[in-house]
Motif scaffolding. Structure first.
Motif, PDB file in Angstrom:
ATOM      1  N   LEU A  85      46.555  42.490  48.833  1.00 20.18           N
ATOM      2  CA  LEU A  85      45.256  41.975  49.246  1.00 20.18           C
ATOM      3  C   LEU A  85      44.224  42.799  48.504  1.00 20.18           C
ATOM      4  CD1 LEU A  85      43.274  40.359  51.026  1.00 20.18           C
ATOM      5  CD2 LEU A  85      43.597  42.120  52.810  1.00 20.18           C
ATOM      6  N   LEU A  86      43.446  42.164  47.645  1.00 20.69           N
ATOM      7  CA  LEU A  86      42.467  42.862  46.820  1.00 20.69           C
ATOM      8  C   LEU A  86      41.094  42.812  47.463  1.00 20.69           C
ATOM      9  CD1 LEU A  86      43.598  41.502  43.332  1.00 20.69           C
ATOM     10  CD2 LEU A  86      44.195  43.696  44.417  1.00 20.69           C
ATOM     11  N   VAL A  87      40.456  43.974  47.520  1.00 20.12           N
ATOM     12  CA  VAL A  87      39.102  44.094  48.079  1.00 20.12           C
ATOM     13  C   VAL A  87      38.211  44.675  46.974  1.00 20.12           C
ATOM     14  CG1 VAL A  87      37.683  45.019  49.940  1.00 20.12           C
ATOM     15  CG2 VAL A  87      40.126  44.571  50.341  1.00 20.12           C
ATOM     16  N   PRO A  88      37.544  43.815  46.193  1.00 22.34           N
ATOM     17  CA  PRO A  88      36.746  44.299  45.065  1.00 22.34           C
ATOM     18  C   PRO A  88      35.663  45.282  45.503  1.00 22.34           C
ATOM     19  CG  PRO A  88      37.029  41.917  44.965  1.00 22.34           C
ATOM     20  CD  PRO A  88      37.515  42.350  46.302  1.00 22.34           C
ATOM     21  N   PHE A  89      35.456  46.326  44.698  1.00 21.35           N
ATOM     22  CA  PHE A  89      34.373  47.275  44.955  1.00 21.35           C
ATOM     23  C   PHE A  89      33.053  46.555  44.720  1.00 21.35           C
ATOM     24  CE2 PHE A  89      31.673  50.896  43.370  1.00 21.35           C
ATOM     25  CZ  PHE A  89      31.514  51.487  44.619  1.00 21.35           C
ATOM     26  N   PRO A  90      32.221  46.419  45.747  1.00 22.43           N
ATOM     27  CA  PRO A  90      31.030  45.559  45.631  1.00 22.43           C
ATOM     28  C   PRO A  90      29.957  46.087  44.684  1.00 22.43           C
ATOM     29  CG  PRO A  90      31.011  46.735  47.723  1.00 22.43           C
ATOM     30  CD  PRO A  90      32.352  46.998  47.093  1.00 22.43           C
ATOM     31  N   PHE A  91      30.028  47.359  44.314  1.00 22.66           N
ATOM     32  CA  PHE A  91      28.986  47.933  43.461  1.00 22.66           C
ATOM     33  C   PHE A  91      29.465  48.168  42.028  1.00 22.66           C
ATOM     34  CE2 PHE A  91      28.373  49.494  47.867  1.00 22.66           C
ATOM     35  CZ  PHE A  91      27.198  48.818  48.164  1.00 22.66           C
ATOM     36  N   ALA A  92      30.595  47.562  41.673  1.00 29.19           N
ATOM     37  CA  ALA A  92      31.099  47.688  40.303  1.00 29.19           C
ATOM     38  C   ALA A  92      30.160  46.954  39.341  1.00 29.19           C
ATOM     39  CB  ALA A  92      32.503  47.106  40.210  1.00 29.19           C
ATOM     40  N   ALA A  93      30.057  47.462  38.140  1.00 28.03           N
ATOM     41  CA  ALA A  93      29.152  46.882  37.145  1.00 28.03           C
ATOM     42  C   ALA A  93      29.482  45.409  36.909  1.00 28.03           C
ATOM     43  CB  ALA A  93      29.274  47.653  35.830  1.00 28.03           C
ATOM     44  N   ASP A  94      28.441  44.569  36.995  1.00 24.04           N
ATOM     45  CA  ASP A  94      28.577  43.122  36.779  1.00 24.04           C
ATOM     46  C   ASP A  94      29.624  42.485  37.697  1.00 24.04           C
ATOM     47  OD1 ASP A  94      26.681  43.180  34.680  1.00 24.04           O
ATOM     48  OD2 ASP A  94      28.230  43.818  33.268  1.00 24.04           O
ATOM     49  N   ASP A  95      29.882  43.151  38.812  1.00 24.06           N
ATOM     50  CA  ASP A  95      30.860  42.651  39.784  1.00 24.06           C
ATOM     51  C   ASP A  95      32.200  42.345  39.100  1.00 24.06           C
ATOM     52  OD1 ASP A  95      31.641  41.980  42.357  1.00 24.06           O
ATOM     53  OD2 ASP A  95      31.070  39.871  42.153  1.00 24.06           O
ATOM     54  N   HIS A  96      32.581  43.206  38.143  1.00 23.74           N
ATOM     55  CA  HIS A  96      33.784  42.907  37.362  1.00 23.74           C
ATOM     56  C   HIS A  96      35.067  42.964  38.185  1.00 23.74           C
ATOM     57  CE1 HIS A  96      33.852  47.384  37.043  1.00 23.74           C
ATOM     58  NE2 HIS A  96      35.157  47.213  37.011  1.00 23.74           N
ATOM     59  N   GLN A  97      35.056  43.717  39.295  1.00 24.02           N
ATOM     60  CA  GLN A  97      36.277  43.767  40.098  1.00 24.02           C
ATOM     61  C   GLN A  97      36.566  42.424  40.784  1.00 24.02           C
ATOM     62  OE1 GLN A  97      37.295  47.024  42.562  1.00 24.02           O
ATOM     63  NE2 GLN A  97      36.867  48.579  41.022  1.00 24.02           N
ATOM     64  N   THR A  98      35.512  41.697  41.104  1.00 24.29           N
ATOM     65  CA  THR A  98      35.718  40.362  41.667  1.00 24.29           C
ATOM     66  C   THR A  98      36.337  39.443  40.623  1.00 24.29           C
ATOM     67  OG1 THR A  98      33.911  40.533  43.271  1.00 24.29           O
ATOM     68  CG2 THR A  98      34.565  38.319  42.622  1.00 24.29           C
ATOM     69  N   HIS A  99      35.832  39.535  39.399  1.00 23.59           N
ATOM     70  CA  HIS A  99      36.388  38.713  38.318  1.00 23.59           C
ATOM     71  C   HIS A  99      37.843  39.101  38.038  1.00 23.59           C
ATOM     72  CE1 HIS A  99      32.514  36.908  37.542  1.00 23.59           C
ATOM     73  NE2 HIS A  99      31.960  38.104  37.395  1.00 23.59           N
ATOM     74  N   ASN A 100      38.120  40.394  38.104  1.00 29.14           N
ATOM     75  CA  ASN A 100      39.502  40.850  37.927  1.00 29.14           C
ATOM     76  C   ASN A 100      40.414  40.230  38.982  1.00 29.14           C
ATOM     77  OD1 ASN A 100      38.574  42.490  35.875  1.00 29.14           O
ATOM     78  ND2 ASN A 100      38.759  44.402  37.027  1.00 29.14           N
ATOM     79  N   ALA A 101      39.971  40.296  40.226  1.00 27.18           N
ATOM     80  CA  ALA A 101      40.779  39.787  41.337  1.00 27.18           C
ATOM     81  C   ALA A 101      41.019  38.285  41.214  1.00 27.18           C
ATOM     82  CB  ALA A 101      40.105  40.118  42.666  1.00 27.18           C
TER      83      ALA A 101
END
Length: 207
Positions: free
Chosen positions: A64-80
């Motif tokens: 279960l992935l929980v993207p870090f909300p303050f990552a640059a350009d929200d890249h963790q959401t795109h990764n997930a």
């Protein structure tokens, strides 16, 4: 269900307090042996940075992935999303993460062998596709370099070879000394405008 929580040294006291001494929850400030932690886990709840996703896809863990909300350009959401679209992971934004979400993931995925295995296989598939992509990229790069070098090297070599060929009949007729004198007079068959040097053995010239 047992939980291993790696909180980080800064947040260890706070998170350990939230665990409230529950017997099925172990909180660590730092884990020095992630290989053992991954091996013991049936599933993982984690951020979706590139390094974490590489580790998870390499070992094939349902997560279960929980993207870090303050990552640059929200890249963790795109990764997930690159994983969830293939069924290789589930995703929940931090603002939406609740006990119910965690409970649902654990009981609907981790504790369901068929669902867990499907996610694990999809995760491993993501790594295999990455390997194939890297291999193809490397192959095309090598082919491009090979073609470029062929163009650079072949042109002066062909020119030198054409110059060499005109002296082969004379070499056979008069021997290497006369041919060498003639070559010197005409600045030699191996001299060209390029820096390429071609050596042809006597066995080649005599054929």
């Amino acid at each position: 269900v047992d939980y291993l929580v790696i909180a980080g040294r800064i947040d260890y006291e706070r998170v350990n307090g939230l665990a409230g001494g529950a017997p099925n929850i172990t909180v660590l400030g730092f884990c020095a042996d992630m290989r053992a932690a991954y091996a013991a886990a049936d599933g993982v709840i984690a951020r979706s940075g590139a390094s974490t996703l590489t580790e998870l896809s390499l070992i094939g863990k349902a997560c279960l992935l929980v993207p870090f909300p303050f990552a640059a350009d929200d890249h963790q959401t795109h990764n997930a999303k690159a994983f969830t679209v293939h069924g290789a992971a589930a995703m929940c934004q931090q603002a939406d993460l609740t006990n119910e979400v965690v409970h649902g993931f654990v009981h609907n995925v981790i504790l369901q062998p068929q669902n867990r295995t499907a996610m694990e296989q999809a995760m491993l598939g993501r790594m295999m596709r990455s390997y194939v992509s890297i291999a193809l990229a490397a192959l095309f790069l090598l082919l491009g370099i090979s073609m470029l070098l062929s163009h650079i090297v072949t042109k002066p070599v062909d020119k030198a070879w054409k110059q060499q060929r005109q002296f082969i009949p004379e070499y056979k007729q008069h021997g290497h000394r006369n041919c060498g004198q003639h070559a010197q007079k005409h600045e030699g068959p191996l001299k060209s405008e390029s820096n390429a040097v071609v050596f042809l053995g006597a066995e080649i010239l005599s054929r």
